[in-house]
Design an enzyme around this catalytic site. Structure first.
Site, PDB file in Angstrom:
ATOM      1  N   GLN A  79      33.786  92.325  69.131  1.00 45.13           N
ATOM      2  CA  GLN A  79      32.879  91.276  70.135  1.00 45.13           C
ATOM      3  C   GLN A  79      33.917  91.699  72.210  1.00 45.13           C
ATOM      4  O   GLN A  79      33.638  90.790  72.305  1.00 45.13           O
ATOM      5  CB  GLN A  79      33.170  89.962  69.695  1.00 45.13           C
ATOM      6  CG  GLN A  79      32.928  89.549  68.598  1.00 45.13           C
ATOM      7  CD  GLN A  79      32.953  87.908  67.945  1.00 45.13           C
ATOM      8  OE1 GLN A  79      34.122  87.363  68.538  1.00 45.13           O
ATOM      9  NE2 GLN A  79      32.782  87.883  66.460  1.00 45.13           N
ATOM     10  N   HIS A 141      36.418  86.964  68.788  1.00 43.72           N
ATOM     11  CA  HIS A 141      37.360  85.443  69.263  1.00 43.72           C
ATOM     12  C   HIS A 141      38.075  85.954  70.991  1.00 43.72           C
ATOM     13  O   HIS A 141      39.412  85.175  70.612  1.00 43.72           O
ATOM     14  CB  HIS A 141      37.898  84.933  68.136  1.00 43.72           C
ATOM     15  CG  HIS A 141      36.615  84.515  66.595  1.00 43.72           C
ATOM     16  ND1 HIS A 141      37.522  83.015  65.645  1.00 43.72           N
ATOM     17  CD2 HIS A 141      35.324  85.278  66.789  1.00 43.72           C
ATOM     18  CE1 HIS A 141      36.660  83.577  65.286  1.00 43.72           C
ATOM     19  NE2 HIS A 141      35.600  84.214  65.698  1.00 43.72           N
ATOM     20  N   GLU A 230      30.122  73.577  66.980  1.00 37.46           N
ATOM     21  CA  GLU A 230      29.698  71.550  67.914  1.00 37.46           C
ATOM     22  C   GLU A 230      29.649  72.371  69.486  1.00 37.46           C
ATOM     23  O   GLU A 230      29.693  73.560  70.143  1.00 37.46           O
ATOM     24  CB  GLU A 230      31.878  71.801  67.832  1.00 37.46           C
ATOM     25  CG  GLU A 230      32.016  71.789  66.196  1.00 37.46           C
ATOM     26  CD  GLU A 230      33.613  71.277  66.784  1.00 37.46           C
ATOM     27  OE1 GLU A 230      34.344  70.561  65.487  1.00 37.46           O
ATOM     28  OE2 GLU A 230      33.806  70.956  67.349  1.00 37.46           O
ATOM     29  N   TYR A 240      40.557  68.800  70.176  1.00 40.41           N
ATOM     30  CA  TYR A 240      39.220  68.661  69.598  1.00 40.41           C
ATOM     31  C   TYR A 240      39.316  69.396  68.050  1.00 40.41           C
ATOM     32  O   TYR A 240      38.224  69.426  67.376  1.00 40.41           O
ATOM     33  CB  TYR A 240      38.742  69.645  70.117  1.00 40.41           C
ATOM     34  CG  TYR A 240      38.124  69.165  71.435  1.00 40.41           C
ATOM     35  CD1 TYR A 240      36.521  68.479  71.544  1.00 40.41           C
ATOM     36  CD2 TYR A 240      39.136  69.267  72.981  1.00 40.41           C
ATOM     37  CE1 TYR A 240      36.778  67.737  73.196  1.00 40.41           C
ATOM     38  CE2 TYR A 240      38.471  68.807  74.286  1.00 40.41           C
ATOM     39  CZ  TYR A 240      37.568  67.893  73.981  1.00 40.41           C
ATOM     40  OH  TYR A 240      37.396  66.438  74.796  1.00 40.41           O
ATOM     41  N   TYR A 251      34.609  81.583  55.398  1.00 36.74           N
ATOM     42  CA  TYR A 251      33.184  82.669  54.840  1.00 36.74           C
ATOM     43  C   TYR A 251      33.403  83.000  54.222  1.00 36.74           C
ATOM     44  O   TYR A 251      32.904  84.254  53.005  1.00 36.74           O
ATOM     45  CB  TYR A 251      33.918  83.833  55.941  1.00 36.74           C
ATOM     46  CG  TYR A 251      33.253  83.942  57.558  1.00 36.74           C
ATOM     47  CD1 TYR A 251      32.244  83.395  57.976  1.00 36.74           C
ATOM     48  CD2 TYR A 251      34.595  83.815  58.657  1.00 36.74           C
ATOM     49  CE1 TYR A 251      32.149  82.787  59.165  1.00 36.74           C
ATOM     50  CE2 TYR A 251      34.016  83.451  59.854  1.00 36.74           C
ATOM     51  CZ  TYR A 251      32.724  83.309  60.475  1.00 36.74           C
ATOM     52  OH  TYR A 251      32.645  83.114  61.281  1.00 36.74           O
TER      53      TYR A 251
END
Length: 361
Positions: A79, A141, A230, A240, A251
């Protein structure tokens, strides 16, 4: 040249959505290599990032230029790559452009921010002003979304690195946070934690949507695991919850936490089970669609569409699925100076799709 020809021959699909707001989709720019983010320039054009590591200029007519010089080398794996692009609030005076990106090596990579001055040929005087710490050995991430606040400070989202999710609850780690820094990369005055002077909020998993409303409200969305994506309203100093609380599971099917709420941890304003894989976030502020003013627009990568979240009195009161005709993943969403919505597709070749009003008055 091919990208110019394709942009000129834009395909138009006319559709009326469930809320009876007439709109149409047209290709504004194409021929892009996995585009990730877009920001508009004062001349009506835009800058667009391509995740493998290029920054391109799009002219007002949709023609796409060659890659601009001066972009830092990125860690293009998993990513990782080149992420967000934003302009300094005084861009018209200083021409400063900010880029977020992943930088290597693979065993010690991190999210970073560089800035440079936009010229006709590219970015000049490029300097890395911020690097997230600690570094990690996973190519996933990163977070990487940026937004300037009304006070001129800069927010950056960071991911938890996937294998380091407990770091999201560690104030002194830069992973799983929203950071607030000055325009030169220093911790911003007034941040809530003395022991972590650049941290603004924590307990985040992987936030890839960040937008500041005209009234200063900061909206963020983040990926959950299997379920539990979210939408959050950000407040300085707030926790949070990730991974102590979540509406998702791992997963593998394993339970990450038995809790969906705990004292001292902020509940999301909205969440999705199953996940939609949100990416890109815009608060609609234009005049073209007065029915949508103040609403949130979220790319839904899984369903290859966009979700409109109806905001009333600062709360999410409804959801609508839009723009699924193209059957492509929407990586970013921006409101243009013309009031149109611009959708950046996560594809090779990628496009920028313009959403305009059908038969405007």
């Amino acid at each position: 040249m091919l990208s110019l020809l394709l942009a000129a021959a834009c395909a138009v699909i006319t559709t009326t959505c469930g809320a009876q707001v007439p709109w149409r989709l047209e290709t504004w720019a194409t021929g892009l290599d996995a585009p990730w983010s877009l920001t508009f320039l004062p001349d009506g054009g835009a800058l667009v990032t391509e995740r493998p590591g290029s920054l391109r200029r799009i002219a007002a007519d949709g023609s796409v230029g060659e890659p601009l010089a001066g972009v830092p080398a990125v860690y293009d794996a998993g990513q990782g790559g080149l992420f967000d692009v934003v302009l300094h609030p005084q861009f018209s005076d200083n021409a400063l452009v900010y880029l977020s990106y992943a930088e290597g090596p693979p065993a010690a990579n991190a999210t970073a921010i560089a800035r440079g001055r936009l010229t006709d040929d590219g970015l000049a005087g490029v300097e890395v002003i911020y690097r997230v710490s600690p570094r990690k050995d996973t190519p996933v991430h990163y977070g990487g979304r940026m937004a300037f606040l009304p006070d001129g400070t800069l927010l950056l989202t960071t991911g938890d690195g996937f294998d380091y999710r407990e770091a999201a609850q560690d104030i002194e780690s830069g992973l799983g946070k929203v950071l607030r820094i000055t325009d030169s990369g220093e911790p911003a005055p007034g941040n809530p934690f003395a022991e972590a002077p650049d941290v603004w909020s924590y307990g985040h998993r992987n936030a890839q949507g960040l937008a500041v409303a005209p009234d200063g409200t900061v909206w963020l969305h983040e990926h959950g695991p299997r379920g539990g994506d979210e939408v959050n309203r950000l407040e300085a100093g707030s926790n949070y919850g990730w991974p102590a609380v979540t509406y998702g599971i791992d997963y593998s099917g394993a339970v990450i936490s038995p809790h969906t709420a705990l004292p001292g941890m902020v509940q999301p304003e909205y969440y999705w089970v199953p996940s939609i894989a949100p990416s890109g976030l815009a608060v609609y502020t234009g005049r073209m669609f007065p029915e949508w003013v103040g609403d949130l627009f979220v790319g839904a990568l899984v369903d290859r569409e966009v979700r409109r979240l109806d905001i009333e009195d600062g709360r999410v009161v409804g959801e609508e699925a839009l723009f699924a005709e193209r059957r492509v993943r929407m990586r970013d969403i921006r409101v243009g100076p013309d009031g149109a919505l611009y959708l950046v597709t996560d594809a090779v070749p990628g496009e920028v799709i313009r959403v305009t009003r059908e038969n405007p008055d």
